[in-house]
Design an enzyme around this catalytic site. Structure first.
Site, PDB file in Angstrom:
ATOM      1  N   SER A  26       0.843  -1.192   0.000  1.00 22.22           N
ATOM      2  CA  SER A  26       0.000   0.000   0.000  1.00 22.22           C
ATOM      3  C   SER A  26       0.877   1.240   0.000  1.00 22.22           C
ATOM      4  O   SER A  26       2.073   1.182   0.318  1.00 22.22           O
ATOM      5  CB  SER A  26      -0.935   0.015   1.217  1.00 22.22           C
ATOM      6  OG  SER A  26      -0.197   0.174   2.417  1.00 22.22           O
ATOM      7  N   GLY A  27       0.273   2.349  -0.347  1.00 17.74           N
ATOM      8  CA  GLY A  27       0.949   3.630  -0.293  1.00 17.74           C
ATOM      9  C   GLY A  27       0.048   4.641   0.373  1.00 17.74           C
ATOM     10  O   GLY A  27      -1.153   4.435   0.503  1.00 17.74           O
ATOM     11  N   ARG A  28       0.654   5.742   0.789  1.00 14.26           N
ATOM     12  CA  ARG A  28      -0.162   6.794   1.381  1.00 14.26           C
ATOM     13  C   ARG A  28       0.579   8.115   1.286  1.00 14.26           C
ATOM     14  O   ARG A  28       1.779   8.155   1.030  1.00 14.26           O
ATOM     15  CB  ARG A  28      -0.493   6.493   2.847  1.00 14.26           C
ATOM     16  CG  ARG A  28       0.711   6.536   3.773  1.00 14.26           C
ATOM     17  CD  ARG A  28       1.110   5.198   4.261  1.00 14.26           C
ATOM     18  NE  ARG A  28       2.236   5.270   5.170  1.00 14.26           N
ATOM     19  CZ  ARG A  28       2.137   5.484   6.476  1.00 14.26           C
ATOM     20  NH1 ARG A  28       0.949   5.684   7.009  1.00 14.26           N
ATOM     21  NH2 ARG A  28       3.202   5.516   7.228  1.00 14.26           N
ATOM     22  N   ASP A 248      12.783   3.324   2.196  1.00 16.45           N
ATOM     23  CA  ASP A 248      11.863   3.466   3.325  1.00 16.45           C
ATOM     24  C   ASP A 248      12.492   3.041   4.646  1.00 16.45           C
ATOM     25  O   ASP A 248      12.193   3.627   5.699  1.00 16.45           O
ATOM     26  CB  ASP A 248      10.546   2.726   3.075  1.00 16.45           C
ATOM     27  CG  ASP A 248      10.709   1.280   2.637  1.00 16.45           C
ATOM     28  OD1 ASP A 248      11.836   0.733   2.708  1.00 16.45           O
ATOM     29  OD2 ASP A 248       9.708   0.681   2.190  1.00 16.45           O
ATOM     30  N   THR A 270       6.300  -5.948   5.657  1.00 14.71           N
ATOM     31  CA  THR A 270       6.428  -7.126   4.799  1.00 14.71           C
ATOM     32  C   THR A 270       7.724  -7.868   5.094  1.00 14.71           C
ATOM     33  O   THR A 270       7.768  -9.097   5.176  1.00 14.71           O
ATOM     34  CB  THR A 270       6.382  -6.707   3.323  1.00 14.71           C
ATOM     35  OG1 THR A 270       5.121  -6.065   3.056  1.00 14.71           O
ATOM     36  CG2 THR A 270       6.544  -7.894   2.413  1.00 14.71           C
ATOM     37  N   ASN A 307      17.852  -8.891   6.321  1.00 18.62           N
ATOM     38  CA  ASN A 307      16.424  -9.051   6.039  1.00 18.62           C
ATOM     39  C   ASN A 307      15.925 -10.363   6.626  1.00 18.62           C
ATOM     40  O   ASN A 307      16.493 -11.426   6.349  1.00 18.62           O
ATOM     41  CB  ASN A 307      16.173  -9.075   4.530  1.00 18.62           C
ATOM     42  CG  ASN A 307      16.305  -7.727   3.883  1.00 18.62           C
ATOM     43  OD1 ASN A 307      17.199  -6.959   4.208  1.00 18.62           O
ATOM     44  ND2 ASN A 307      15.418  -7.439   2.950  1.00 18.62           N
TER      45      ASN A 307
END
Length: 488
Positions: A26-28, A248, A270, A307
């Site tokens: 998602s993005g915002r 990010d 994620t 990760n």
């Protein structure tokens, strides 16, 4: 482009900024009011994102993301119009993926890093430079989707004039100016870990033209103003676009209120990015064997991390159940499942290796977990709460192992762990991470990435001054944090 000197202007009371924060699902657009005693966030827009399956593989709908981001910025500009308007805009996103340009035109649709095309790219790159040589040059852990492996499988390079990583590409579409923001450039495998500049020798050996790549540019630089053609859409304004930590995780680490010099962090979404903020990279045989990476951070810091599979396992499990449940009454939301999972006896918990490669692509995670258990002659979880508890405990075990490795490799005694991002809302995950690691876990803020993005914008605008410790102090004083202490 221009660089705003830090700390040379008297701080104003507050300024308003907009963070375009793009994640893999998602993005915002988040509007922030920032001042020396103020850190207030308002989510102006949210939109879906994800892989788009096309005949040649998985892609990103980047034009759609840009449209959503532009509409979100328009809403933010309208919302702040009567309060002085936006002082700047910053963009962050996931790493490694890119777009190719000829003149100003995008060539093709950018591939998704989970597309399987990179398997051949790994072999092609390692025929030219072994992984051990690459590690000495770029300091990066092995991930099969790193940019240099993707480029080895790319069919459009001969036609391209410029390569831009995705946040840089969106910045170009907003301003008409090109740059390679340093923190994201550091994830490509093509940046020298010592000089933090493009490794043109390696590029040439790999058949890449160095002129494809825009100049490496530090966070805190003003890329330019939004194009005049966008002014009407943005309420008549031309907004400065600031380069922030456009990876990010780099922004998330800025927004993490590290409380001690020996604090570790987990930026959990994620993926779970588990690591330490260091003054210099750790490029040793031991860190290579442990698959730890040295990525660029804001203000010249190093993000020494690895990760670990994060909440991807949970989201894909819920998606699988949703698709496979003909009766919608069988569906449960994650909060309900986590509450039930917390009551599952320890004897019914199966801890498995979340780093197994079978969990990387989208698909039926419950079946894959069952398959792994069968291969190891272990009884798989029998109920949905058991499976959710096993997934959470397995993620936490992966986090704990990564924390132990980070402490050993960096020769640092960790005393507290900060978990930020969406995973910080998962109380069960925070508690079992504390239990399995033996460290207190301070959860929050969930909005660390947007906060880090906004803080760098505000410092570039002169509203805030000081170093990362000063920015983090503002976060600690204004955000709600929860501490989880080990129970065993």
């Amino acid at each position: 482009m221009s660089t705003q000197p830090m700390g040379t202007r008297a701080p104003s009371a507050t300024t308003l900024h907009a963070a375009v924060d793009l994640g893999a699902s998602s993005g915002r657009v988040v509007t922030g009011r920032i001042g020396p005693e103020t850190l207030e966030l308002h989510e102006t827009a949210r939109f879906d994102n994800g892989a788009v399956p096309l005949p040649d593989g998985l892609h990103w709908n980047l034009v759609g993301l840009y449209s959503h981001a532009l509409n979100g910025l328009a809403a933010a500009a309208h919302r702040t119009r009567d309060d002085g308007g936006l002082a700047s805009v910053g963009i962050d996103s996931w790493a490694v993926d890119y777009g190719l340009l000829r003149s100003s035109s995008l060539l093709g649709t950018p591939f998704h890093y989970r597309d399987e095309r990179t398997s051949g790219g790994v072999e092609a790159v390692h025929r030219v430079a072994s992984f051990s040589e690459l590690y000495r040059r770029n300091g990066l852990q092995f991930l099969p989707f790193n940019t240099l492996y993707q480029l080895a499988a790319e069919n459009l390079l001969d036609d391209a004039e410029t390569l831009l990583l995705l946040p840089d590409l969106l910045g170009y579409w907003l301003t008409g100016q090109m740059a390679a923001e340093a923190t994201n450039a550091s994830t490509t495998g093509l940046l020298n870990v010592a000089t933090q500049q493009w490794d043109t020798e390696l590029m040439t050996r790999l058949g890449l033209r160095p002129e494809l790549f825009a100049p490496v540019t530090a966070p805190g630089t003003t890329l330019g103003q939004t194009r005049s053609e966008l002014s009407e859409h943005l309420g008549g304004a031309r907004l400065p676009v600031t380069l922030v930590g456009s990876h990010d995780t780099a922004s998330a680490v800025v927004g993490t209120p590290l409380s001690t010099p020996n604090a570790a962090y987990i930026s959990c979404g994620t993926w779970g990015l588990v690591g330490l903020e260091l003054d210099a990279p750790v490029v040793t045989d031991a860190s290579l064997q442990a698959n730890f990476t040295n990525e660029g951070g804001v203000d010249g810091t190093t993000r020494f991390l690895t990760n670990v599979m994060g909440t991807w396992l949970l989201s894909e499990t819920l998606r699988t159940w949703s698709v496979n449940s003909p009766d919608s009454g069988q569906r449960q939301d994650l909060a309900e499942l986590l509450e039930a999972a917390a009551q599952v006896p320890d004897a019914d918990v199966v801890v498995f290796d979340v780093q197994d490669e079978r969990f990387l692509p989208p698909g039926d995670m419950p079946a894959r977990i069952g398959e792994l258990c069968a291969q190891q002659d272990r009884r798989p979880p029998q109920t949905r709460p058991q499976l959710i508890r096993s997934i959470v405990e397995s993620i936490a075990a992966g986090f704990a192992a990564a924390l132990a490795d980070a402490a050993r490799l960096a020769q640092r005694d960790i005393d507290v762990v900060h978990m930020v991002g969406g995973g910080s809302l998962n109380r069960l995950l925070c508690q079992v991470t504390a239990d399995r690691s033996g460290y207190p876990v301070i959860a929050g803020p969930v909005e660390a990435t947007a906060i880090g993005n906004l803080l760098i914008q505000a410092r570039t605008a002169g509203t805030l001054t000081g170093g990362l410790a000063d920015l983090r102090d503002l976060t600690a004083r204004t955000q709600n944090l929860i501490t989880y202490r080990p129970r065993r």
